[in-house]
Design an enzyme around this catalytic site. Structure first.
Site, PDB file in Angstrom:
ATOM      1  N   ASP A 119       0.863  -1.186   0.000  1.00 57.89           N
ATOM      2  CA  ASP A 119       0.000   0.000   0.000  1.00 57.89           C
ATOM      3  C   ASP A 119       0.898   1.236   0.000  1.00 57.89           C
ATOM      4  O   ASP A 119       1.438   1.620   1.042  1.00 57.89           O
ATOM      5  CB  ASP A 119      -0.896   0.006   1.244  1.00 57.89           C
ATOM      6  N   LYS A 173      -6.999   3.426  -3.282  1.00 53.65           N
ATOM      7  CA  LYS A 173      -7.440   3.416  -1.885  1.00 53.65           C
ATOM      8  C   LYS A 173      -7.678   4.841  -1.416  1.00 53.65           C
ATOM      9  O   LYS A 173      -6.931   5.752  -1.773  1.00 53.65           O
ATOM     10  CB  LYS A 173      -6.357   2.720  -1.048  1.00 53.65           C
ATOM     11  N   LYS A 232     -10.513   0.334  -2.491  1.00 52.60           N
ATOM     12  CA  LYS A 232     -10.380   0.094  -1.055  1.00 52.60           C
ATOM     13  C   LYS A 232     -10.668   1.374  -0.273  1.00 52.60           C
ATOM     14  O   LYS A 232      -9.853   2.285  -0.249  1.00 52.60           O
ATOM     15  CB  LYS A 232      -8.966  -0.404  -0.727  1.00 52.60           C
TER      16      LYS A 232
END
Length: 308
Positions: A145, A208, A244
């Protein structure tokens, strides 16, 4: 594709109005609610990102990831043999080896995700970001991430943003890359849409919303804009990018609402751990509590559910 980016326009009043309608959606009940909650569990990135993380609390998190819902509750729902686990365990790079070793010893194949690239601020040199990514992969992380440099968005340096994310993608190698946009710090919904597009063009497997450390994290207006970008990118390229939401998602009701929104905006095929994740640290506890209530008719006492 700068021509594509320059044409972006977001109708903010319409997005906000749609987001307000989402909050009024009726809550699912009974077996339908239990089914959606179990689906949510399989899409959770069970996360610990604290300065006081130790090998022992990472180990505890990993065991909870393998057994997210009490076995007797799953048996009552006839779901005990379906292999329900969370989508991934997410930790800092220094704790990746602890998580990998624990999950291996437990005999499960849950992927370990690691935050990297100057998380959470992104205010580190690019060389340092790339080194951190490579180290996390070397330690055994199968998902990375990364977090973007917000200044590149705020100053309109779209080619610079593209190049940074492209280099991060290359550093990830075989690992999947989720690109955190930190939407609460991008200034406008138009910037959120543009940053989403750039991130996907540069090879992100997921986009995300947040690091969870910003003042404003996952919100429905931002989610709508990012999902519309994913949809447009899919129409243009035929490539599916995951989504996400992360930060501030703490209740089972919120989790179900996010699932319903993804189903409405992107379709049922996105409702899998391969294309949808919920970034959360405390959400699983509330989901297990709601499933306990569904099975027993009463809420669990504090000592009756294992700590997440």
């Amino acid at each position: 594709e700068l021509g594509w980016i320059s044409k972006v326009y977001v109708n903010r009043p319409a997005v906000v109005r749609h987001a307000e309608q989402i909050k009024k959606w009726r809550t699912l009940k009974g077996n339908w609610q239990a089914a959606w909650l179990l689906k949510a569990v399989t899409c959770i990135d069970l996360t610990t990102l604290s300065g006081d993380d130790t090998p022992s609390n990472v180990q505890r998190l990993c065991f909870k990831a393998k057994h997210p819902i009490r076995e007797d509750l799953l048996k009552a729902l006839d779901m005990h043999d379906k292999g329900i686990t969370v989508g991934a365990v997410c930790v800092y790079p220094a704790r990746v080896s602890d998580a990998v070793n624990t999950l291996k010893a437990a005999g499960c194949n849950i992927p370990v995700a690691s935050v990297a690239a100057g998380f959470p601020s992104g205010q580190t040199p690019l060389e340092t970001k790339l080194t951190e990514i490579k180290l996390a992969v070397e330690y055994g992380a199968r998902e990375i991430d990364i977090v973007i440099s917000r200044s590149l968005v705020l100053t309109g340096q779209w080619e610079g943003l593209y190049e940074e994310i492209r280099l991060c993608r290359a550093a990830c190698g075989e690992a999947h890359m989720k690109t955190i946009l930190a939407t609460g710090e991008l200034g406008s919904l138009a910037n959120v849409y543009k940053a989403s597009m750039i991130a996907m063009m540069a090879g992100s497997d997921f986009i995300k919303t947040s690091t969870g450390k910003e003042v404003e994290n996952a919100t429905f207006p931002v989610g709508i804009v990012m999902m519309r970008a994913i949809k447009e990118y899919y129409w243009q390229t035929g490539y599916k990018v995951g989504f996400k939401p992360a930060g501030g998602i703490r209740t089972a009701k919120e989790a179900i609402t996010w699932l319903m929104l993804v189903k409405e905006e992107l379709g049922v095929e996105w409702l899998t751990p391969e294309l949808f994740r919920l970034g959360a640290s405390s959400l699983l506890g509330d989901i297990e509590q709601q499933i306990f209530y569904h099975v027993t008719g009463s809420y669990a006492l504090q000592h009756e559910l294992a700590m997440a």
